[in-house]
Each structure stands twice: as C-alpha cells, then as structure tokens.
Design a protein around this motif. Structure first.
Motif, mmCIF file in Angstrom:
data_model
loop_
_atom_site.group_PDB
_atom_site.id
_atom_site.type_symbol
_atom_site.label_atom_id
_atom_site.label_comp_id
_atom_site.label_asym_id
_atom_site.label_seq_id
_atom_site.Cartn_x
_atom_site.Cartn_y
_atom_site.Cartn_z
ATOM 1 N N LEU A 1 0.669 -1.145 -0.153
ATOM 2 C CA LEU A 1 0.091 -0.017 0.120
ATOM 3 C C LEU A 1 0.953 1.088 -0.034
ATOM 4 O O LEU A 1 0.482 2.258 -0.537
ATOM 5 N N LEU A 2 2.036 1.244 0.931
ATOM 6 C CA LEU A 2 2.634 2.287 0.800
ATOM 7 C C LEU A 2 3.558 2.762 -0.369
ATOM 8 O O LEU A 2 3.589 3.765 -0.956
ATOM 9 N N ILE A 3 3.970 1.501 -1.088
ATOM 10 C CA ILE A 3 4.587 1.887 -2.298
ATOM 11 C C ILE A 3 3.752 2.175 -3.554
ATOM 12 O O ILE A 3 4.028 2.840 -4.326
ATOM 13 N N LEU A 4 2.627 1.637 -3.535
ATOM 14 C CA LEU A 4 1.755 1.895 -4.786
ATOM 15 C C LEU A 4 0.906 2.892 -4.643
ATOM 16 O O LEU A 4 0.647 3.442 -5.830
ATOM 17 N N THR A 5 0.440 3.441 -3.725
ATOM 18 C CA THR A 5 -0.554 4.494 -3.359
ATOM 19 C C THR A 5 0.020 5.649 -2.698
ATOM 20 O O THR A 5 -0.633 6.839 -3.105
ATOM 21 N N ARG A 6 1.182 5.838 -1.994
ATOM 22 C CA ARG A 6 1.645 6.926 -1.563
ATOM 23 C C ARG A 6 1.882 8.258 -2.561
ATOM 24 O O ARG A 6 1.447 9.283 -2.411
ATOM 25 N N PRO A 7 2.702 7.608 -3.367
ATOM 26 C CA PRO A 7 2.891 8.620 -4.749
ATOM 27 C C PRO A 7 1.700 9.471 -5.007
ATOM 28 O O PRO A 7 1.660 10.629 -5.135
ATOM 29 N N MET A 8 0.612 8.781 -5.492
ATOM 30 C CA MET A 8 -0.578 9.093 -5.841
ATOM 31 C C MET A 8 -1.188 10.143 -4.927
ATOM 32 O O MET A 8 -1.698 11.181 -5.292
ATOM 33 N N ALA A 9 -1.406 9.393 -3.794
ATOM 34 C CA ALA A 9 -1.879 10.264 -2.594
ATOM 35 C C ALA A 9 -1.202 11.436 -2.087
ATOM 36 O O ALA A 9 -1.922 12.549 -1.903
ATOM 37 N N VAL A 10 0.030 11.681 -2.219
ATOM 38 C CA VAL A 10 1.008 12.962 -1.941
ATOM 39 C C VAL A 10 0.514 14.145 -3.107
ATOM 40 O O VAL A 10 0.521 14.807 -2.840
ATOM 41 N N LYS A 11 0.561 13.323 -4.224
ATOM 42 C CA LYS A 11 0.489 14.246 -5.544
ATOM 43 C C LYS A 11 -0.881 14.717 -5.454
ATOM 44 O O LYS A 11 -1.052 16.132 -5.606
ATOM 45 N N TYR A 12 -1.948 13.850 -4.991
ATOM 46 C CA TYR A 12 -3.417 14.551 -4.947
ATOM 47 C C TYR A 12 -3.613 15.562 -3.786
ATOM 48 O O TYR A 12 -4.018 16.453 -3.872
ATOM 49 N N VAL A 13 -3.116 15.116 -2.739
ATOM 50 C CA VAL A 13 -3.159 15.977 -1.398
ATOM 51 C C VAL A 13 -2.321 17.213 -1.561
ATOM 52 O O VAL A 13 -2.853 18.426 -1.428
ATOM 53 N N ASN A 14 -1.147 17.183 -2.142
ATOM 54 C CA ASN A 14 -0.283 18.423 -2.246
ATOM 55 C C ASN A 14 -0.786 19.405 -3.361
ATOM 56 O O ASN A 14 -0.406 20.444 -3.386
ATOM 57 N N SER A 15 -1.492 18.832 -4.205
ATOM 58 C CA SER A 15 -1.982 19.506 -5.502
ATOM 59 C C SER A 15 -2.917 20.667 -5.113
ATOM 60 O O SER A 15 -3.003 21.652 -5.586
ATOM 61 N N LYS A 16 -3.685 20.593 -3.879
ATOM 62 C CA LYS A 16 -4.724 21.508 -3.640
ATOM 63 C C LYS A 16 -3.930 22.317 -2.345
ATOM 64 O O LYS A 16 -4.764 23.090 -1.742
ATOM 65 N N VAL A 17 -2.800 22.358 -2.033
ATOM 66 C CA VAL A 17 -2.127 23.140 -1.015
ATOM 67 C C VAL A 17 -1.773 24.617 -1.680
ATOM 68 O O VAL A 17 -1.047 24.467 -2.644
ATOM 69 N N GLU A 18 -2.226 25.358 -1.120
ATOM 70 C CA GLU A 18 -1.727 26.695 -1.596
ATOM 71 C C GLU A 18 -0.570 27.348 -0.708
ATOM 72 O O GLU A 18 -0.815 27.400 0.507
ATOM 73 N N LYS A 19 0.256 27.913 -1.196
ATOM 74 C CA LYS A 19 1.220 28.643 -0.558
ATOM 75 C C LYS A 19 0.398 29.913 0.231
ATOM 76 O O LYS A 19 -0.205 30.661 -0.454
ATOM 77 N N THR A 20 0.886 29.975 1.498
ATOM 78 C CA THR A 20 0.302 31.187 2.398
ATOM 79 C C THR A 20 1.270 32.096 2.813
ATOM 80 O O THR A 20 0.891 33.122 3.337
ATOM 81 N N ASN A 21 2.658 31.790 2.575
ATOM 82 C CA ASN A 21 3.642 32.954 3.343
ATOM 83 C C ASN A 21 4.036 33.624 2.228
ATOM 84 O O ASN A 21 3.513 33.559 1.066
#
Length: 145
Positions: free
Chosen positions: A59-79
């Motif tokens: 699970l870590l190897i197969l899904t983490r890269p996709m999850a990180v990409k999906y989660v971080n794609s919506k993070v907006e810089k705030t500083n």
C-alpha cells in the motif's frame, strides 16, 4: 480474540493519521485491517504479521505517490513565498541607490528593489516579483523577462 487486537491497532493508526495528517500511518492501518480479516480464518500469528507487513508495504509503495500528489496539489502557499512570480504595479518609483521604491500587493505596501540592481523603475510600471530579500521584494519590469 486476536482479531480485536488487529482492529484496535487499525483504529489507533487511523486516529494517529487523523491527528497528524502526514500520510504515514494510514497504510499500516490498511495492513492491520487485512490482518484482522485474515485472523478470522488463520490462527497463526506469524502469518498474520507477515501479511500485515506485506500489505502495508505494498500500500505504501503503490498508493503513497498518488496520494501525496493529490493531497499536495490543493495546497496553496500562504506565506511570502506565494508572492514570487506575482505581478503588480509600482506604487512609488524604485530608485536602486536610494531607500525609495514601493509596490502594493494584496493590499500590503512593500519596499522594492530592481533585480539588476541598477535600473530605475517608474511608478505605474508593471513588475513581476522575482525573489524576496529580507523585507524587500526584488522585482523586474514585466517586459524584461
């Protein structure tokens, strides 16, 4: 009874994930759930632990890269780093030798300096922010890219 322990472990890992939101323990929670299901059919704890480990790693190897990409794609810089690359107009002519030169971005007045260190940038000129040095924005006119 071992099924209950696996489920408690999975619940604890899920709670830890909810608290940290770091995408680290959720994969192991998945492994614990699979091990809990397996424990209903196989009583051998060693096999359950091996399956838990294998499923968690897969699970870590197969899904983490996709999850990180999906989660971080919506993070907006705030500083202040979010200002780099933004365009704005010069509010007060920027003189490289004097302490003058201001821009207003997002309703905040900033001291500004020319990127090349020698150009004078007239009031009203559209500039792009290239970097930040202390409390000064380093800018260059939009046409100089």
């Amino acid at each position: 009874m071992i099924t209950v322990y696996w489920l408690i472990g999975a619940a604890a890992l899920l709670i830890l994930e909810m608290i940290t939101v770091s995408l680290t323990s959720i994969w192991f929670a998945g492994g614990a759930i699979v091990a809990a299901i397996l424990s209903l059919f196989i009583d051998n704890l060693v096999i359950q632990i091996v399956v838990f480990t294998i499923v968690s790693v897969i699970l870590l190897i197969l899904t983490r890269p996709m999850a990180v990409k999906y989660v971080n794609s919506k993070v907006e810089k705030t500083n202040v780093d979010a200002l780099i690359g933004k365009r704005c107009k010069v509010a007060e002519t920027i003189y490289p030798d004097e302490g003058a030169g201001k821009i207003i971005i997002n309703g905040v007045e900033w001291m500004a300096r020319p990127k090349d260190g020698v150009s004078e940038i007239k009031e009203g000129t559209e500039v792009v922010i290239r970097e930040i040095s202390g409390v000064k924005l380093i800018v260059e006119p939009v046409g100089d890219q």
